[in-house]
Design an enzyme around this catalytic site. Structure first.
Site, short mmCIF file in Angstrom:
data_model
loop_
_atom_site.label_atom_id
_atom_site.label_comp_id
_atom_site.label_asym_id
_atom_site.label_seq_id
_atom_site.Cartn_x
_atom_site.Cartn_y
_atom_site.Cartn_z
N TYR A 18 -3.40 -1.67 9.80
CA TYR A 18 -3.48 -1.93 8.39
C TYR A 18 -2.02 -1.46 7.63
O TYR A 18 -1.39 -2.30 7.10
CB TYR A 18 -4.62 -1.39 7.54
CG TYR A 18 -4.46 -1.65 6.04
CD1 TYR A 18 -4.67 -2.70 5.31
CD2 TYR A 18 -4.03 -0.31 5.37
CE1 TYR A 18 -4.45 -2.70 3.85
CE2 TYR A 18 -3.76 -0.48 3.88
CZ TYR A 18 -4.12 -1.67 3.26
OH TYR A 18 -3.89 -1.95 1.76
N SER A 54 0.87 -1.12 -0.20
CA SER A 54 -0.10 -0.08 0.29
C SER A 54 0.76 1.02 -0.01
O SER A 54 2.01 1.27 0.48
CB SER A 54 -0.97 0.00 1.30
OG SER A 54 -1.33 1.15 1.38
#
Length: 257
Positions: free
Chosen positions: A154, A141
């Protein structure tokens, strides 16, 4: 058809980015082993992939965090195709996790699928990648290069994946195996629509695209094209890299160094 004859194992391919990756790899000629937890969606993705290149698509439905399922997937892939050239660790989950409301259950589930599963699946596949001089592509990410308020657990999991990508690349280079990651920006998928209301999702998308220089969200297939490049011989000189594909988002937001 840069991947003609290659065998690619793609996790989390029943929807979202994984489905886009599978579609592009099929278009490039790869034979596919696809995993996911939603059988109906996974079969639909497999059907679409078969129309792209060939009928060489294997599906396995199950939970990639389970050691027994990981072994089943690897064994089934080897049995059908005889080899594995490409491993794409795409399966992942997220969760809203401000400190005061973070739970042990959320932490455990995010780490299990975003860190533990790719680590131990790669361990199982590594001997076969060494045989084929293959490669690993981890899906991370762009959040690891900026601040994503409310998504600390996350992002922490993806930061761990980035670090492990670089370490594994160093470990595997002597065996002829390349290891890289792709760090997508905002890609509209079901993973966020399950967490946020339509109103909150629309607000978030508007805010992110406003700060993204290209002025839009990305697509799953755009990430698939980067994975296909990294998996091909065109990227033979590339290993240990984390490629941001975020429309320039992290250029305009605070970058952690």
């Amino acid at each position: 058809m840069a991947l003609r004859g290659k065998v690619a194992l793609v996790t989390g391919s029943s929807s979202g980015i994984g489905a886009g990756i599978a579609t592009v790899l099929a278009r490039e000629g790869a034979k596919l082993s696809l995993t996911g937890r939603n059988e109906k969606n996974l079969e639909e993705v497999a059907k679409n992939c078969k129309t792209e290149a060939s009928d060489d698509v294997l599906t396995n439905v199950g939970d990639i965090t389970q050691d027994a399922f990981r072994k089943t997937v690897v064994e089934a892939t080897r049995k059908k195709f005889g080899k594995i050239d490409i491993l794409v660790n795409n399966a992942g989950i997220t969760g809203i996790s401000p400190l005061q409301s973070t739970t042990k259950e959320l932490y455990d589930s995010v780490m299990a699928i975003n860190v533990e599963a790719p680590l131990f699946l790669t361990q199982l596949v590594a001997p076969y990648l060494i045989e084929t001089k293959g490669c690993v592509v981890n899906i991370s990410s762009c959040g690891t290069s900026t601040i994503v308020p409310g998504f600390g657990i996350y992002v922490m999991s993806k930061a761990a994946l980035d670090t492990y990508t670089r370490y594994l690349a160093h470990e595997m280079v002597s065996h002829g195996v390349r290891v890289n990651a792709v760090n997508p920006g905002y890609i509209p998928t079901q993973i966020l629509s399950r967490l946020l209301s339509k109103e909150d999702l629309a607000k978030m998308e508007s805010a992110v695209t406003k700060e993204t220089p290209v002025g839009r969200a990305g697509t799953a297939e755009e990430i698939g094209h980067i994975v296909a490049f990294l998996a091909s011989e065109k990227a033979a000189f590339v290993t240990g890299e984390c490629f941001r594909a975020d429309g320039g988002y992290t250029m305009t937001t605070p970058v952690l160094t």
